[in-house]
Motif scaffolding. Structure first.
Motif, PDB file in Angstrom:
ATOM      1  N   ILE A  82      28.306  27.045  42.067  1.00 11.37           N
ATOM      2  CA  ILE A  82      28.745  25.131  41.722  1.00 11.37           C
ATOM      3  C   ILE A  82      30.122  24.251  43.238  1.00 11.37           C
ATOM      4  CG2 ILE A  82      30.081  24.355  39.796  1.00 11.37           C
ATOM      5  CD1 ILE A  82      29.317  25.978  38.277  1.00 11.37           C
ATOM      6  N   TYR A  83      31.106  25.785  43.065  1.00 10.73           N
ATOM      7  CA  TYR A  83      31.748  25.096  44.490  1.00 10.73           C
ATOM      8  C   TYR A  83      31.424  24.767  45.303  1.00 10.73           C
ATOM      9  CZ  TYR A  83      36.578  25.943  46.950  1.00 10.73           C
ATOM     10  OH  TYR A  83      37.472  26.100  47.599  1.00 10.73           O
ATOM     11  N   ASP A  84      30.752  25.548  45.998  1.00  8.18           N
ATOM     12  CA  ASP A  84      29.747  24.732  47.295  1.00  8.18           C
ATOM     13  C   ASP A  84      29.429  23.187  46.971  1.00  8.18           C
ATOM     14  OD1 ASP A  84      31.456  26.601  49.173  1.00  8.18           O
ATOM     15  OD2 ASP A  84      29.574  28.298  48.409  1.00  8.18           O
ATOM     16  N   ASN A  85      28.526  23.506  45.779  1.00 17.25           N
ATOM     17  CA  ASN A  85      28.020  22.389  45.478  1.00 17.25           C
ATOM     18  C   ASN A  85      29.052  20.905  46.439  1.00 17.25           C
ATOM     19  OD1 ASN A  85      25.629  21.257  44.684  1.00 17.25           O
ATOM     20  ND2 ASN A  85      25.311  24.157  44.557  1.00 17.25           N
ATOM     21  N   ILE A  86      30.600  21.022  45.231  1.00 22.78           N
ATOM     22  CA  ILE A  86      31.416  20.416  45.253  1.00 22.78           C
ATOM     23  C   ILE A  86      31.923  20.440  46.634  1.00 22.78           C
ATOM     24  CG2 ILE A  86      33.291  19.011  44.206  1.00 22.78           C
ATOM     25  CD1 ILE A  86      31.037  19.866  42.651  1.00 22.78           C
ATOM     26  N   ALA A  87      32.019  21.741  47.321  1.00 19.28           N
ATOM     27  CA  ALA A  87      33.145  21.365  48.694  1.00 19.28           C
ATOM     28  C   ALA A  87      32.019  20.785  49.297  1.00 19.28           C
ATOM     29  CB  ALA A  87      33.547  23.002  48.680  1.00 19.28           C
ATOM     30  N   TYR A  88      30.485  20.881  49.668  1.00 25.92           N
ATOM     31  CA  TYR A  88      30.138  20.497  50.969  1.00 25.92           C
ATOM     32  C   TYR A  88      30.316  19.876  51.561  1.00 25.92           C
ATOM     33  CZ  TYR A  88      25.529  20.579  53.581  1.00 25.92           C
ATOM     34  OH  TYR A  88      24.645  20.675  54.293  1.00 25.92           O
ATOM     35  N   GLY A  89      29.665  18.272  50.584  1.00 22.53           N
ATOM     36  CA  GLY A  89      30.505  17.931  51.380  1.00 22.53           C
ATOM     37  C   GLY A  89      31.929  16.591  52.162  1.00 22.53           C
ATOM     38  N   PRO A  90      32.925  17.777  51.401  1.00 17.67           N
ATOM     39  CA  PRO A  90      34.263  17.408  52.140  1.00 17.67           C
ATOM     40  C   PRO A  90      34.413  19.251  53.402  1.00 17.67           C
ATOM     41  CG  PRO A  90      34.183  17.723  49.933  1.00 17.67           C
ATOM     42  CD  PRO A  90      33.456  17.613  50.075  1.00 17.67           C
ATOM     43  N   ARG A  91      33.695  19.417  52.787  1.00 12.95           N
ATOM     44  CA  ARG A  91      33.506  20.131  54.959  1.00 12.95           C
ATOM     45  C   ARG A  91      32.732  19.961  55.906  1.00 12.95           C
ATOM     46  NH1 ARG A  91      31.936  25.443  50.721  1.00 12.95           N
ATOM     47  NH2 ARG A  91      33.353  26.401  50.837  1.00 12.95           N
ATOM     48  N   CYS A  92      31.337  19.150  55.342  1.00 12.77           N
ATOM     49  CA  CYS A  92      30.661  18.220  56.235  1.00 12.77           C
ATOM     50  C   CYS A  92      31.807  17.234  57.039  1.00 12.77           C
ATOM     51  CB  CYS A  92      29.700  17.601  55.891  1.00 12.77           C
ATOM     52  SG  CYS A  92      28.274  18.157  55.310  1.00 12.77           S
ATOM     53  N   GLN A  93      32.786  16.727  56.126  1.00 16.42           N
ATOM     54  CA  GLN A  93      33.840  15.823  56.748  1.00 16.42           C
ATOM     55  C   GLN A  93      34.797  16.462  57.286  1.00 16.42           C
ATOM     56  OE1 GLN A  93      34.836  13.503  53.031  1.00 16.42           O
ATOM     57  NE2 GLN A  93      33.934  11.268  54.127  1.00 16.42           N
ATOM     58  N   GLY A  94      34.637  17.553  57.528  1.00 20.18           N
ATOM     59  CA  GLY A  94      35.924  18.424  58.502  1.00 20.18           C
ATOM     60  C   GLY A  94      37.035  19.037  57.693  1.00 20.18           C
ATOM     61  N   ILE A  95      36.703  19.178  56.360  1.00 16.37           N
ATOM     62  CA  ILE A  95      37.608  19.350  55.606  1.00 16.37           C
ATOM     63  C   ILE A  95      38.060  21.588  55.803  1.00 16.37           C
ATOM     64  CG2 ILE A  95      39.365  19.531  53.239  1.00 16.37           C
ATOM     65  CD1 ILE A  95      38.557  16.710  52.975  1.00 16.37           C
ATOM     66  N   LYS A  96      38.543  21.524  55.829  1.00 14.55           N
ATOM     67  CA  LYS A  96      38.715  23.402  56.219  1.00 14.55           C
ATOM     68  C   LYS A  96      39.160  24.439  55.151  1.00 14.55           C
ATOM     69  CE  LYS A  96      35.514  23.504  59.884  1.00 14.55           C
ATOM     70  NZ  LYS A  96      34.064  22.717  59.336  1.00 14.55           N
ATOM     71  N   ASP A  97      40.906  23.742  54.627  1.00  9.44           N
ATOM     72  CA  ASP A  97      41.869  23.718  54.214  1.00  9.44           C
ATOM     73  C   ASP A  97      41.652  24.446  52.457  1.00  9.44           C
ATOM     74  OD1 ASP A  97      44.088  24.634  53.138  1.00  9.44           O
ATOM     75  OD2 ASP A  97      45.253  23.384  54.172  1.00  9.44           O
ATOM     76  N   LYS A  98      41.783  25.878  52.465  1.00 13.58           N
ATOM     77  CA  LYS A  98      40.571  26.203  51.242  1.00 13.58           C
ATOM     78  C   LYS A  98      41.529  25.372  49.882  1.00 13.58           C
ATOM     79  CE  LYS A  98      39.767  30.563  48.862  1.00 13.58           C
ATOM     80  NZ  LYS A  98      40.406  30.077  47.392  1.00 13.58           N
ATOM     81  N   LYS A  99      42.879  25.113  50.441  1.00 12.65           N
ATOM     82  CA  LYS A  99      43.563  24.925  49.035  1.00 12.65           C
ATOM     83  C   LYS A  99      43.226  23.229  48.711  1.00 12.65           C
ATOM     84  CE  LYS A  99      47.753  27.464  48.747  1.00 12.65           C
ATOM     85  NZ  LYS A  99      49.805  27.180  49.248  1.00 12.65           N
ATOM     86  N   VAL A 100      43.508  22.329  49.824  1.00 13.16           N
ATOM     87  CA  VAL A 100      42.449  21.200  49.861  1.00 13.16           C
ATOM     88  C   VAL A 100      41.397  20.926  49.242  1.00 13.16           C
ATOM     89  CG1 VAL A 100      42.021  18.882  51.322  1.00 13.16           C
ATOM     90  CG2 VAL A 100      43.794  20.613  51.687  1.00 13.16           C
ATOM     91  N   LEU A 101      40.864  22.485  49.177  1.00 18.91           N
ATOM     92  CA  LEU A 101      38.584  21.776  48.990  1.00 18.91           C
ATOM     93  C   LEU A 101      38.660  22.239  47.290  1.00 18.91           C
ATOM     94  CD1 LEU A 101      36.959  23.878  51.687  1.00 18.91           C
ATOM     95  CD2 LEU A 101      36.806  21.342  51.176  1.00 18.91           C
ATOM     96  N   ASP A 102      40.171  23.992  46.785  1.00 23.91           N
ATOM     97  CA  ASP A 102      40.489  23.764  46.013  1.00 23.91           C
ATOM     98  C   ASP A 102      40.943  22.737  45.029  1.00 23.91           C
ATOM     99  OD1 ASP A 102      39.580  26.953  46.579  1.00 23.91           O
ATOM    100  OD2 ASP A 102      41.865  27.784  45.984  1.00 23.91           O
ATOM    101  N   ASP A 103      41.536  22.011  45.571  1.00 23.50           N
ATOM    102  CA  ASP A 103      41.689  20.722  44.653  1.00 23.50           C
ATOM    103  C   ASP A 103      41.097  19.794  44.512  1.00 23.50           C
ATOM    104  OD1 ASP A 103      43.945  19.676  43.503  1.00 23.50           O
ATOM    105  OD2 ASP A 103      44.028  18.304  45.524  1.00 23.50           O
ATOM    106  N   ILE A 104      40.142  19.640  45.318  1.00 21.71           N
ATOM    107  CA  ILE A 104      39.071  18.546  45.398  1.00 21.71           C
ATOM    108  C   ILE A 104      38.033  19.022  44.796  1.00 21.71           C
ATOM    109  CG2 ILE A 104      36.972  17.733  47.274  1.00 21.71           C
ATOM    110  CD1 ILE A 104      38.853  17.764  49.233  1.00 21.71           C
ATOM    111  N   VAL A 105      37.620  20.624  44.190  1.00 20.22           N
ATOM    112  CA  VAL A 105      36.533  20.866  43.523  1.00 20.22           C
ATOM    113  C   VAL A 105      37.406  20.672  41.930  1.00 20.22           C
ATOM    114  CG1 VAL A 105      35.179  22.947  42.606  1.00 20.22           C
ATOM    115  CG2 VAL A 105      35.755  22.220  44.876  1.00 20.22           C
TER     116      VAL A 105
END
Lengths: 219, 252
Positions: free
Chosen positions: B102-125
């Motif tokens: 579930i997490y990776d589904n949401i984080a997929y797009g932002p990661r493709c945009q170059g967001i790597k920071d785990k805290k930022v990704l956690d927050d987005i998810v």
């Protein structure tokens, strides 16, 4: 977890609030009517007519909301009954408020400030206001028992009206033609409040329908 | 911010020789839900796909006219299509989660945009799942497979995935047609909540769904936009007889 049909429920609640607001405004019309009787201030009678415009607008607004809810939300069961009830009660309230306008118009036109007449209007309106207040409380609480109690109170209003009629007939027997004619007009005016009581009975029937889904004939 | 998100002028679309859309003119306002209705084959999904250039992927598809997103024609040669699809997200008929957590589904797009920071990704998810009204249901299994979710939850996950890209517009192509009535109502409630922050354009076969959730309704018939008005008007006093016949079930 998203609660189902939350927005629809909100819209139903808003419809209910509007009906309650209309009840409050209608009650205010009768308060004004009593004030006119107590103060003999005909400017206040003019205000009743202004007040009626607001009540009519509320009725239109309830109608529009109800039609849109029916067209867009496909209401069923208690939701459908709630919308139908709002439509019907708002229609009754509009008629109830109209009676104060009729009485106000009569007062302005004839400048009748006969103490007995004003006293009769006051006593009938006081009984009626208590009925209206309690029937709207029954609607708000969906309290069938209270609705039926209020319906019984209509008999008190009817009795008071009949007593007033008898007194008017007694007076008319020894009066001139002009005075008899005036007494007839007064009779018609007082009948308006008696009729308002019948509309409260209709509201009681609608509350029973809203809560139990049963059609009853109380009048 | 400009109140109109999309301005469509004289849009014609051809699949080879077949014309699927005829001279569509339409404006779509910000923070409103616009429903596209009409019988099968009327061009409503085709029209929806024009808005983020999804029709580009179809061979033989030709378009004339203008589709202006925030006042810029998206069919200009120099237009950045990737950026368009970021700003104009899409949710499809059948829930299509990626076969990952579930997490990776949401984080997929932002990661493709170059967001790597785990805290930022956690927050987005977390924010995306919350906005999609799914967080409470999945918070204890967020690293679990998205495929284990029910159909309704999967569809809300797809909406969360679109939200994660911070779009302005979300296009929905019959998003509830594969769902049961309760899951459908949840998505409808969600759409009502989402319109505070997003513009939503939804294709639906359910006229009642269009009536329940949309502010504007556009009725298409054989590639022609017959009527486009407030939903209140369309469902109480449509101007066009064809619209009336369709919504009252006289034909279609």
């Amino acid at each position: 977890m998203t609660a189902n049909r939350r927005h629809f429920v909100e819209e139903l609640n808003n419809l209910n609030y509007k009906v309650l607001e209309m009840g409050e405004e209608t009650l205010k019309s009768y308060v004004r009517l009593i004030l006119v009787c107590k103060t003999k201030d005909l400017d206040l009678a003019e205000q009743i007519m202004e007040q009626d415009k607001l009540i009519n607008e509320l009725e239109v607004s309830i109608n529009v909301d109800a039609y849109l809810l029916i067209a867009k939300q496909c209401p069923v069961a208690s939701d459908l009954r709630r919308i139908i009830t709002a439509l019907k009660i708002s229609n009754e309230l509009e008629r109830i408020a109209d009676y104060t306008v009729n009485i106000a118009k009569y007062m302005i036109a004839t400048k009748n400030n006969n103490d007995q007449f004003l006293e009769n209007i006051t006593s009938l309106s006081t009984i009626f206001m208590d009925m209206l207040k309690r029937i709207m409380e029954a609607f708000e609480k969906e309290d069938v028992k209270l609705a039926l109690e209020v319906n019984s109170a209509d008999e008190i209003l009817d009795k008071e009206y009949k007593k007033t009629v008898k007194n008017l007939i007694k007076t008319a027997k020894t009066s001139s033609d002009e005075e008899i004619e005036e007494a007839m007009r007064v009779l018609i005016v007082l009948k308006q409040i008696e009729r308002a009581g019948d509309h409260v009975t209709n509201i009681a029937e609608n509350i029973v329908y809203l809560v139990n889904g049963k059609r009853v004939e109380l009048n | 911010m400009e109140n109109t998100v999309f301005t469509i002028n004289n849009l014609n679309l051809y699949y080879d020789q077949f014309q699927a859309l005829y001279g569509i003119d339409m404006k779509i306002k910000r923070n409103e839900v616009t429903a596209l209705i009409g019988p099968s084959g009327c061009g409503k999904s085709t029209f929806l796909r024009c808005l983020n250039r999804m029709n580009d992927l179809i061979e033989g598809c030709n378009i004339t006219g203008e589709v202006k997103f925030n006042e810029k024609d998206v069919y200009m040669n120099s237009y950045d299509v990737i950026n368009l699809r970021t700003k104009v997200g899409m949710v499809f008929q059948k829930p299509n989660p990626f076969p990952m957590s579930i997490y990776d589904n949401i984080a997929y797009g932002p990661r493709c945009q170059g967001i790597k920071d785990k805290k930022v990704l956690d927050d987005i998810v977390k924010k995306s799942l919350t906005k999609a009204a799914l967080y409470d249901e999945v918070q204890d299994r967020i690293k679990g497979s998205a495929m284990s979710l029910s159909g309704g939850q999967q569809q809300r996950l797809c909406i969360a995935r679109a939200i994660a890209m911070e779009p302005e517009v979300i296009l929905m192509d019959e998003p509830t047609s594969a769902l049961d009535p309760i899951a459908t109502l949840k998505i409808e409630e969600l759409i009502n909540d989402l319109k505070k922050n997003y513009t939503i354009i939804i294709v639906t076969h359910s006229m009642q769904q269009a009536a329940r959730i949309s502010d504007k309704t556009a009725f298409f018939l054989m590639g022609v936009l017959i009527e486009n008005d407030s939903t209140n008007k369309i469902f109480t006093q449509p101007k066009n007889k064809k619209t009336e016949d369709y919504i009252t079930g006289r034909f279609g």
